[in-house]
Enzyme design. Structure first.
Site, mmCIF file in Angstrom:
data_model
loop_
_atom_site.group_PDB
_atom_site.id
_atom_site.type_symbol
_atom_site.label_atom_id
_atom_site.label_comp_id
_atom_site.label_asym_id
_atom_site.label_seq_id
_atom_site.Cartn_x
_atom_site.Cartn_y
_atom_site.Cartn_z
ATOM 1 N N GLY A 707 -7.595 36.390 62.467
ATOM 2 C CA GLY A 707 -6.878 35.178 62.079
ATOM 3 C C GLY A 707 -6.410 34.482 63.326
ATOM 4 O O GLY A 707 -6.980 33.478 63.753
ATOM 5 N N GLU A 708 -5.376 35.050 63.933
ATOM 6 C CA GLU A 708 -4.798 34.338 65.073
ATOM 7 C C GLU A 708 -5.690 34.333 66.301
ATOM 8 O O GLU A 708 -5.679 33.371 67.067
ATOM 9 C CB GLU A 708 -3.424 34.919 65.394
ATOM 10 C CG GLU A 708 -2.437 34.529 64.317
ATOM 11 C CD GLU A 708 -1.096 35.180 64.478
ATOM 12 O OE1 GLU A 708 -0.180 34.498 64.932
ATOM 13 O OE2 GLU A 708 -0.956 36.364 64.144
HETATM 14 MO MO1 MOS Z 1 1.568 33.693 62.556
HETATM 15 S S1 MOS Z 1 2.326 32.477 63.996
HETATM 16 O O1 MOS Z 1 2.157 35.181 63.027
HETATM 17 O O2 MOS Z 1 2.050 33.153 61.035
#
Ligand code: MOS
Length: 741
Positions: A707-708
């Site tokens: 994701g990130e």
């Molecule tokens: Mo993310 S910035 O850990 O939702």
């Protein structure tokens, strides 16, 4: 249960989203879409000065306006109890400024009034009639001017603000080749398409809150705390969330106001922020000013690494954008120094935004590595290969898994990196300058305790529940696949429910940790269920009698002995014989103890190709490839989707995104989607992304979280490609045309 032994598993496959149809037909409800009888609409009134005190309030006209039920200001609002600032122990805390509890103003956009009416339009009109008179005091609104007062933060998520290994300054001055530059990143706002919304409703002394959040447990605890009721009397429901990127990962003050007004009025109240309010009410990414200095021997061996700089926070609350977080484990280097300071301004408090820390941090570090490669006349991938560490150079721990070089190698092949000619401005396509750039990506592996409940029914179906979140990542889909495999069911036989605080507590949908955290609790619950079934049959004449959990396999809707798969029976048979409609279990998953012994991160390689118009300075992305090592991929389709989304946001960061704070007023001036630019389809070519084969031996499920990491390194890859195309090094994001002319 050993997932690898079994054939035909659902995990890993590119399974379609179980809630895809609901989403594309608009049937998936957001928090502002629950139609409750007697619903009232609330609208926020926000401060227009950056610092001072409210001298007087004139709410008479608003109170007399048609349809108005209530107007609240600090003069008459019911009491709200402080919850404390968010921190490691209370990540959902509302913060130091409890809304409508006093006349002090600390930033433009602070909530200072709430108008409630029978329709949204009437509430909006009445809100425009409330008048505040202020005694303004001088405000701090310029980051550059406040740098002289910047101080090291107390801590950075448990880590010290400064870290030294060896003597980086001495090593830098002795180095044969060096680069030493300042990189800056601007204010950036998350801008999810769904605005923050809450629909609050009381029944007796109990609150139900339909609330857009990444963290229902934290919201429940902090709503309870600020409203002075037990947590058991608060239910938070958040079934679908229209994007968060971090800004829904906290209990923001507006939710306390909705709960307060609904209790006071005895009717359900809906409060939905408007787009401009999303710029002041729910965090943003702090701007950064970063120095990166690298020293190397002529053969490319890194000798010195310095990464230092400043971020900002608000007057009342601390938040640190930890841009040096990823620096420690990226490259082999003996003499390293990192440090951060923080300035205090009259602005709202910044907050986690997609890959907090790594995202701006890698823009600086990975740009600098590219600059060093240029200075050494070395290929930027070869420079990274040269300085690949054996173990974590920061703390000496072994990596649980690290596929950075595999990502570069496989990515270079797929991207056609060998077609790149090293010299800047050496590649053209007609009148356009063409550039190719790379950067490394990294994101830490996190896991937090989570729980799950499994109900196995006599019809051979399973219901799995946990208080997790769905905001696009596909949790329900992946957990359906996982539960099906663990229980030996087809995915059609599994129903997964989430987004309700009545379900067992799940980790926050943040830090790329939800899948692993929830997954390990689902794993524990399924194991407990199978152990429970074996306990049942231990007292009868089942072919499974006497079998231990590790001696059976869940398959075909039942349990069978591993040593003789003809011996076993279906779940339905077991439950029927014991006259049970269902068997229910609940279990928790916690991070494995040995995780502390390892340095655990995902890694990736980002490849960008740009075309730059030499006359207009316009940069168009023409190709992008992201290659990632994130452990076991549980759903090939949703995982790849996440990478494409992250890369898209990274392209926005590289070329477009920037919020402007007007120093005269202290206001974010481009607080709308017409002037805060994010990429549209026309800006984004077909993005390619894939995962290298990797299984993490330490993390549950072998998965490391995704994701990130998709956004990390993208801005540097684009900036490096722009340099390669034009010979112009842009160290200040975003890379807009005027900076290239
Ligand atoms: Mo993310 S910035 O850990 O939702």
């Amino acid at each position: 249960m050993n997932l690898e032994r079994k054939a035909n598993l659902a995990v890993g496959k590119p399974v379609n989203r179980v809630d895809g149809r609901l989403k594309v037909t608009g049937a998936a409800p957001f928090s502002a879409e629950y139609p409750l009888p007697g619903l009232l609409h609330a609208v926020l009134v926000q401060s227009t000065i950056a610092r001072g005190t409210i001298r007087s309030v004139d709410a008479e006209a608003a109170r007399r306006a048609p349809g108005v039920v209530a107007v609240y200001t600090h003069e008459d609002a019911p009491k709200l109890i402080p919850t404390g600032a968010p921190g490691l122990t209370n990540p959902g805390g509302i913060g130091s400024i409890v809304p409508l509890q006093g006349p002090e103003v600390y930033f433009v956009g602070q909530h200072i009034g709430l108008v409630v009416a029978d329709t949204l339009e009437r509430a909006q009109y009445a809100a425009s009639l409330v008048r505040f008179a202020y005694d303004a005091t001088p405000a701090r609104t310029r980051f550059d001017r406040e740098l002289v007062n910047a101080r090291p933060p107390k801590d950075m998520m448990g880590a010290p603000p400064e870290s030294r290994h060896g003597d980086a300054e001495a090593a830098l001055s002795a180095a044969e080749v060096k680069v030493d530059h300042t990189y800056t990143t601007p204010f950036e706002h998350h801008n999810p398409i769904e605005p923050h919304s809450i629909t609050a409703s009381w029944d007796g002394g109990k609150l139900t809150a339909y609330n857009a959040t990444q963290q229902i447990t934290g919201n429940r605890l902090n709503l309870a705390k600020t409203l002075g009721i037990p947590a058991a009397d608060v239910r938070v429901i958040s079934r679908f969330v229209g994007g968060g990127f971090g800004c829904k990962g906290r209990s923001w003050p507006h939710i306390a106001l909705a709960g307060m007004a609904s209790r006071h009025l005895g009717r359900p109240v809906r409060l939905s922020l408007k787009r401009s309010q999303l710029f002041t009410s729910n965090g943003y990414r702090s701007p950064t000013i970063q120095r990166v200095a690298l020293g190397a021997s002529r053969d490319g061996t890194l000798r010195a690494l310095l990464h230092t700089g400043a971020t900002l926070t608000s007057e009342k609350d601390d938040f640190v954008e930890i841009f040096t977080k990823g620096t420690h484990h990226m490259y082999e280097c003996h003499d390293v120094k990192t440090s951060q300071v923080m300035a205090r301004l009259n602005v709202p408090v910044p907050w986690f935004m997609r890959a907090p820390g790594e995202s701006p941090g890698t823009f600086a570090l990975e740009s600098a590595v590219d600059e060093l490669a240029c200075a050494l006349k070395m290929d930027p991938i070869a420079l990274r290969v040269k300085n690949e560490p054996e173990k974590d150079p920061g703390d000496g721990r072994p990596f649980s898994s690290r596929s950075l070089l595999a990502c570069f190698e496989q990515g270079a092949k797929r991207f056609g990196w060998d077609r790149r000619t090293a010299e800047p401005r050496s590649m053209r396509d007609g009148r356009y300058l063409v550039g190719m750039g790379v950067a490394a990506a990294t994101h830490p592996v996190h896991q937090m305790p989570s729980s799950a409940r499994v109900r196995l029914s006599i019809d051979g179906s399973a219901l799995v529940q946990t208080g997790g979140q769905e905001m696009g990542m596909g949790l329900a889909t992946v957990m359906t696949q996982l539960s099906a495999d663990l229980l030996g069911l087809t995915p059609e036989k599994v129903r997964f429910e989430l987004g309700d605080s009545e379900f067992p507590n799940a980790a926050i949908a943040g830090g790329s940790m939800q899948t692993v955290s929830v997954g390990s609790s689902v794993q524990a619950a399924c194991a407990k269920l199978i152990a429970g079934l074996l306990e049942l049959v231990a007292r009868d004449d089942s072919p499974l009698k006497g079998a231990k959990p590790d001696e059976v396999e869940a398959a075909g809707g039942g349990l069978y002995r591993k040593d003789d798969s003809s011996k076993g029976e279906t779940y339905a048979e077991i439950l029927r014989r014991h006259r049970m409609e269902s068997l229910d279990v609940e279990a928790g998953g916690t991070p494995p103890a040995e995780a502390r012994k390892y340095s655990m991160h995902s890694y990736g390689a980002q490849f960008a190709e740009v075309r730059v118009d030499p006359e207009l300075g316009e940069v168009r992305l023409s190709r992008f490839l992201g290659v990632f090592g994130c452990g076991t991929i549980l759903n090939a389709k949703t995982a790849r989707s996440q990478m494409i989304g992250g890369i898209t946001m990274g392209v926005g960061m590289a070329l477009m995104e920037e919020t402007h704070l007007d120093p005269a007023s202290g206001k974010f001036v481009n607080d709308n989607l017409a002037e805060y630019l994010v990429p549209t389809h026309a800006d984004i070519p077909a993005i390619d992304a894939f995962f290298v084969d990797e299984h993490d031996p330490i993390s549950p499920l072998g998965a490391k979280g995704i994701g990130e990491i998709g956004i990390v390194g993208v801005a540097a890859a684009v900036a490096n490609a722009v340099y390669h195309a034009t010979g112009r090094r842009i160290r200040d994001l975003p890379i807009t045309p005027e900076k290239l002319l």
